[in-house]
Write an enzyme that holds these catalytic residues in place. Structure first.
Site, PDB file in Angstrom:
ATOM      1  N   ASN A   1       4.966   3.860  -1.201  1.00 20.02           N
ATOM      2  CA  ASN A   1       6.028   4.800  -1.558  1.00 20.02           C
ATOM      3  C   ASN A   1       6.426   5.550  -0.287  1.00 20.02           C
ATOM      4  O   ASN A   1       5.739   6.468   0.138  1.00 20.02           O
ATOM      5  CB  ASN A   1       5.497   5.764  -2.635  1.00 20.02           C
ATOM      6  N   TRP A   2       7.533   5.130   0.289  1.00 21.26           N
ATOM      7  CA  TRP A   2       7.947   5.714   1.575  1.00 21.26           C
ATOM      8  C   TRP A   2       8.569   7.105   1.432  1.00 21.26           C
ATOM      9  O   TRP A   2       8.833   7.774   2.406  1.00 21.26           O
ATOM     10  CB  TRP A   2       8.923   4.777   2.286  1.00 21.26           C
ATOM     11  N   LYS A   3       8.851   7.520   0.217  1.00 20.90           N
ATOM     12  CA  LYS A   3       9.473   8.834  -0.022  1.00 20.90           C
ATOM     13  C   LYS A   3      10.725   8.987   0.850  1.00 20.90           C
ATOM     14  O   LYS A   3      11.404   8.003   1.104  1.00 20.90           O
ATOM     15  CB  LYS A   3       8.446   9.949   0.201  1.00 20.90           C
TER      16      LYS A   3
ATOM     17  N   HIS B   1       7.564  10.527 -10.604  1.00 21.30           N
ATOM     18  CA  HIS B   1       6.647  10.965  -9.547  1.00 21.30           C
ATOM     19  C   HIS B   1       6.528  12.488  -9.600  1.00 21.30           C
ATOM     20  O   HIS B   1       7.505  13.175  -9.918  1.00 21.30           O
ATOM     21  CB  HIS B   1       7.173  10.514  -8.186  1.00 21.30           C
TER      22      HIS B   1
ATOM     23  N   GLU C   1       6.616  14.661  -7.425  1.00 23.41           N
ATOM     24  CA  GLU C   1       7.635  15.374  -6.634  1.00 23.41           C
ATOM     25  C   GLU C   1       8.963  15.446  -7.393  1.00 23.41           C
ATOM     26  O   GLU C   1       9.690  16.434  -7.297  1.00 23.41           O
ATOM     27  CB  GLU C   1       7.791  14.683  -5.265  1.00 23.41           C
TER      28      GLU C   1
ATOM     29  N   GLU D   1      -1.725   9.927 -10.610  1.00 25.57           N
ATOM     30  CA  GLU D   1      -1.694  10.639  -9.340  1.00 25.57           C
ATOM     31  C   GLU D   1      -1.984  12.118  -9.572  1.00 25.57           C
ATOM     32  O   GLU D   1      -1.070  12.882  -9.911  1.00 25.57           O
ATOM     33  CB  GLU D   1      -0.318  10.498  -8.689  1.00 25.57           C
TER      34      GLU D   1
ATOM     35  N   GLY E   1      -0.783  13.814  -0.714  1.00 28.79           N
ATOM     36  CA  GLY E   1      -0.418  14.294   0.617  1.00 28.79           C
ATOM     37  C   GLY E   1      -1.310  15.416   1.130  1.00 28.79           C
ATOM     38  O   GLY E   1      -0.976  16.082   2.102  1.00 28.79           O
TER      39      GLY E   1
ATOM     40  N   SER F   1      -3.591  10.398  -1.480  1.00 30.05           N
ATOM     41  CA  SER F   1      -4.361  10.297  -0.236  1.00 30.05           C
ATOM     42  C   SER F   1      -5.198   9.020  -0.121  1.00 30.05           C
ATOM     43  O   SER F   1      -6.314   9.047   0.394  1.00 30.05           O
ATOM     44  CB  SER F   1      -5.233  11.547  -0.051  1.00 30.05           C
TER      45      SER F   1
ATOM     46  N   GLY G   1       1.388   6.894  -0.367  1.00 26.57           N
ATOM     47  CA  GLY G   1       2.464   7.603   0.323  1.00 26.57           C
ATOM     48  C   GLY G   1       2.239   7.561   1.823  1.00 26.57           C
ATOM     49  O   GLY G   1       2.569   6.580   2.494  1.00 26.57           O
ATOM     50  N   GLY G   2       1.652   8.619   2.357  1.00 24.75           N
ATOM     51  CA  GLY G   2       1.478   8.784   3.806  1.00 24.75           C
ATOM     52  C   GLY G   2       1.014   7.541   4.550  1.00 24.75           C
ATOM     53  O   GLY G   2       1.635   7.121   5.535  1.00 24.75           O
TER      54      GLY G   2
HETATM   55  P1  PGA Z   1      -0.052  10.221  -0.514  1.00 27.81           P
HETATM   56  O1  PGA Z   1       1.093  10.098  -1.600  1.00 27.81           O
HETATM   57  O2  PGA Z   1      -0.685   8.853  -0.372  1.00 27.81           O
HETATM   58  O3  PGA Z   1       0.639  10.663   0.745  1.00 27.81           O
HETATM   59  O4  PGA Z   1      -1.032  11.220  -1.017  1.00 27.81           O
HETATM   60  C1  PGA Z   1       0.906   9.347  -2.764  1.00 27.81           C
HETATM   61  C2  PGA Z   1       2.135   9.430  -3.629  1.00 27.81           C
HETATM   62  O5  PGA Z   1       2.750  10.504  -3.711  1.00 27.81           O
HETATM   63  O6  PGA Z   1       2.531   8.435  -4.256  1.00 27.81           O
END
Ligand code: PGA
Length: 256
Positions: free
Chosen positions: A9-11, A96, A98, A168, A174, A214, A235-236
């Site tokens: 997930n590149w956001k 998600h 966010e 999640e 993050g 994470s 994500g990250g």
């Molecule tokens: P993260 O994000 O790996 O940076 O914690 C995961 C996500 O939001 O899907």
């Protein structure tokens, strides 16, 4: 046997040029890996380019990070399922945390999107998870059950077979703070039990539940080894092609 699904997930990251550079390195690093399902979710602006680059790659699938539920029309700034299908998008991440916290998406809104995704042949990756306050208040199961019943309301057994759930915990996204393998396993087992109650046992056994929050190369193996964890939403660490390839390799290492 549920095939593990590892999604990047590149956001709101990665230009078209950066996406191209990522894929060049990533595809080289990962090789033709078909034991797991690899999914990449670029921002909308890079979807078309990434779609072109993956046209002949049979083992990496494309996802969108969001979509609107409506058919084409006057919805300034929105993208719908038909537009995504044109680009050979296979999955769409919905709900998600966010989106839920920063953009006000309720379970009801997520549900409209999940229904629209299924109606046009996109497979939703539906995100659920508790906040830290909810965990500290012993409300994890209650929150997960409410999100499952709400976000997946009116979804048929057949549609559930084409659905992925991503657990999640919001406090792990993050933050560098991962759920322990046993915390994650416990939540995943509860999610599967709830799916069995709302739909049926077979659906619960077949549905894939990803963990997200994470995930990195060095914690992949112990998380992915848990019986109810069927992949990761990353994500990250998914922004670095070598780091994401390491997550793939460490997951496949368990299957060898
Ligand atoms: P993260 O994000 O790996 O940076 O914690 C995961 C996500 O939001 O899907």
């Amino acid at each position: 046997m549920r095939k593990k699904i590892l999604a990047a997930n590149w956001k709101m990251n990665m230009t078209v040029g950066e996406s191209e550079a990522f894929l060049e390195t990533f595809l080289q690093e990962v090789g033709e890996e078909k034991r797991v399902e690899i999914v990449i979710a670029p921002p909308f602006t890079a979807l078309s380019k990434v779609s072109d680059l993956l046209r002949d790659v049979q083992y990496v699938w494309l996802a969108a990070q969001n979509m609107h539920w409506e058919k084409p029309g006057a919805f300034t700034g929105e993208i719908n399922a038909f537009m995504l299908r044109e680009l050979f998008v296979r999955y769409v991440i919905l709900g998600h945390s966010e989106r839920r916290t920063l953009f006000g998406e309720s379970d009801e809104i997520v549900n409209k999107k999940v229904i629209a995704a299924h109606e046009s042949g996109l497979k939703p990756i539906v995100c659920i998870g508790e906040t830290l306050a909810e965990r500290d208040g012993n409300m994890v199961n209650e929150v997960l059950e409410r999100q499952i019943r709400g976000s997946l309301a009116k979804i048929s057994v057949k549609q559930m077979d084409e659905t992925v759930i991503a657990y999640e915990p919001v406090w792990a996204i993050g933050t560098g703070r991962t759920a322990t393998p046993s915390q994650a396993q416990e939540a995943h087992a509860f999610i599967r039990k709830t799916v069995a109650e709302v739909w049926n046992k077979e659906t619960a056994e077949n549905i894939r539940i990803q963990y997200g929050g994470s995930v990195k190369g060095n914690n992949t193996a112990e998380l992915m080894a848990q019986p109810d964890i069927d992949g990761a939403l990353v994500g990250g660490a998914s922004l670095d092609p070598r780091a994401f390839a390491e997550i793939v390799a460490n997951t496949c290492g368990l299957l060898a």
